[in-house]
Design a protein around this motif. Structure first.
Motif, mmCIF file in Angstrom:
data_model
loop_
_atom_site.group_PDB
_atom_site.id
_atom_site.type_symbol
_atom_site.label_atom_id
_atom_site.label_comp_id
_atom_site.label_asym_id
_atom_site.label_seq_id
_atom_site.Cartn_x
_atom_site.Cartn_y
_atom_site.Cartn_z
ATOM 1 N N ALA A 1 5.854 12.489 45.157
ATOM 2 C CA ALA A 1 6.031 11.035 45.182
ATOM 3 C C ALA A 1 7.503 10.653 45.119
ATOM 4 O O ALA A 1 7.960 9.767 45.853
ATOM 5 N N VAL A 2 8.257 11.304 44.261
ATOM 6 C CA VAL A 2 9.689 11.006 44.155
ATOM 7 C C VAL A 2 10.413 11.406 45.444
ATOM 8 O O VAL A 2 11.252 10.664 45.960
ATOM 9 N N THR B 1 9.115 11.601 48.435
ATOM 10 C CA THR B 1 8.717 10.646 49.471
ATOM 11 C C THR B 1 9.443 9.313 49.296
ATOM 12 O O THR B 1 9.876 8.714 50.279
ATOM 13 N N GLU B 2 9.575 8.874 48.069
ATOM 14 C CA GLU B 2 10.259 7.599 47.811
ATOM 15 C C GLU B 2 11.723 7.657 48.234
ATOM 16 O O GLU B 2 12.206 6.760 48.917
ATOM 17 N N VAL C 1 2.400 16.281 42.170
ATOM 18 C CA VAL C 1 2.282 14.908 42.660
ATOM 19 C C VAL C 1 3.539 14.102 42.335
ATOM 20 O O VAL C 1 4.033 13.345 43.182
ATOM 21 N N ALA C 2 4.087 14.249 41.139
ATOM 22 C CA ALA C 2 5.292 13.500 40.786
ATOM 23 C C ALA C 2 6.468 13.921 41.669
ATOM 24 O O ALA C 2 7.217 13.064 42.159
ATOM 25 N N LEU D 1 -1.588 7.362 49.064
ATOM 26 C CA LEU D 1 -1.313 8.804 49.142
ATOM 27 C C LEU D 1 -1.569 9.536 47.829
ATOM 28 O O LEU D 1 -2.246 10.568 47.807
ATOM 29 N N TRP D 2 -1.021 9.019 46.736
ATOM 30 C CA TRP D 2 -0.946 9.825 45.518
ATOM 31 C C TRP D 2 -2.131 9.670 44.580
ATOM 32 O O TRP D 2 -2.415 10.604 43.823
ATOM 33 N N THR E 1 -3.933 13.049 43.707
ATOM 34 C CA THR E 1 -4.038 13.498 42.315
ATOM 35 C C THR E 1 -5.473 13.882 41.976
ATOM 36 O O THR E 1 -5.718 14.914 41.350
ATOM 37 N N HIS F 1 2.216 4.511 48.638
ATOM 38 C CA HIS F 1 2.242 5.459 47.516
ATOM 39 C C HIS F 1 0.861 5.534 46.858
ATOM 40 O O HIS F 1 0.369 6.617 46.549
#
Length: 119
Positions: free
Chosen positions: A66-67, A69-70, A62-63, A83-84, A88, A80
């Motif tokens: 997320a990173v 995607t960012e 997930v991290a 989605l996350w 999670t 965010h």
């Protein structure tokens, strides 16, 4: 019938001894014994091991997502969260039962038992 691979049987939620019976009574509750071969699971205790592996695996996935995607798409923070947070939760629940089965199968295979001080 050949003897099953204990870790694969645990991953599938089956008895590590015979591969036929169920390892769990509920989602995470360990059955008292195997209904097929009678293997005793009463002393089986995986402790916090599965939760630690779930945290490490799901957290990494997930991290990283997320990173990525960012930096790639720059979505707003609410996206965010949408989605996350569910991602999670879903990933954690999907990993918990198989990893607990693997930990219990490893304990059963290595004939491990709880440490006791009966001195």
């Amino acid at each position: 019938m050949s003897k099953p691979q204990p870790l694969l049987a645990g991953l599938a939620g089956r008895c590590p001894a015979c591969g036929e019976g169920y390892l769990f009574d509920g989602f995470l509750k360990v059955a008292p014994s195997c209904e097929a071969c009678g293997a005793d699971f009463a002393k089986a205790d995986s402790g916090d091991g599965p939760a630690v592996f779930v945290i490490l695996i799901a957290g990494f996935i997930v991290a990283f997502a997320a990173v990525f995607t960012e930096f790639r798409f720059r979505p707003p923070i609410w996206l965010h969260l949408v989605l996350w947070l569910p991602g999670t939760l879903i990933l954690s629940l999907a990993l918990m039962r198989p990893l607990k089965g693997v930990m219990l199968a490893a304990q059963f295979t290595n004939k491990a038992a709880e440490a006791r001080s009966d001195d």
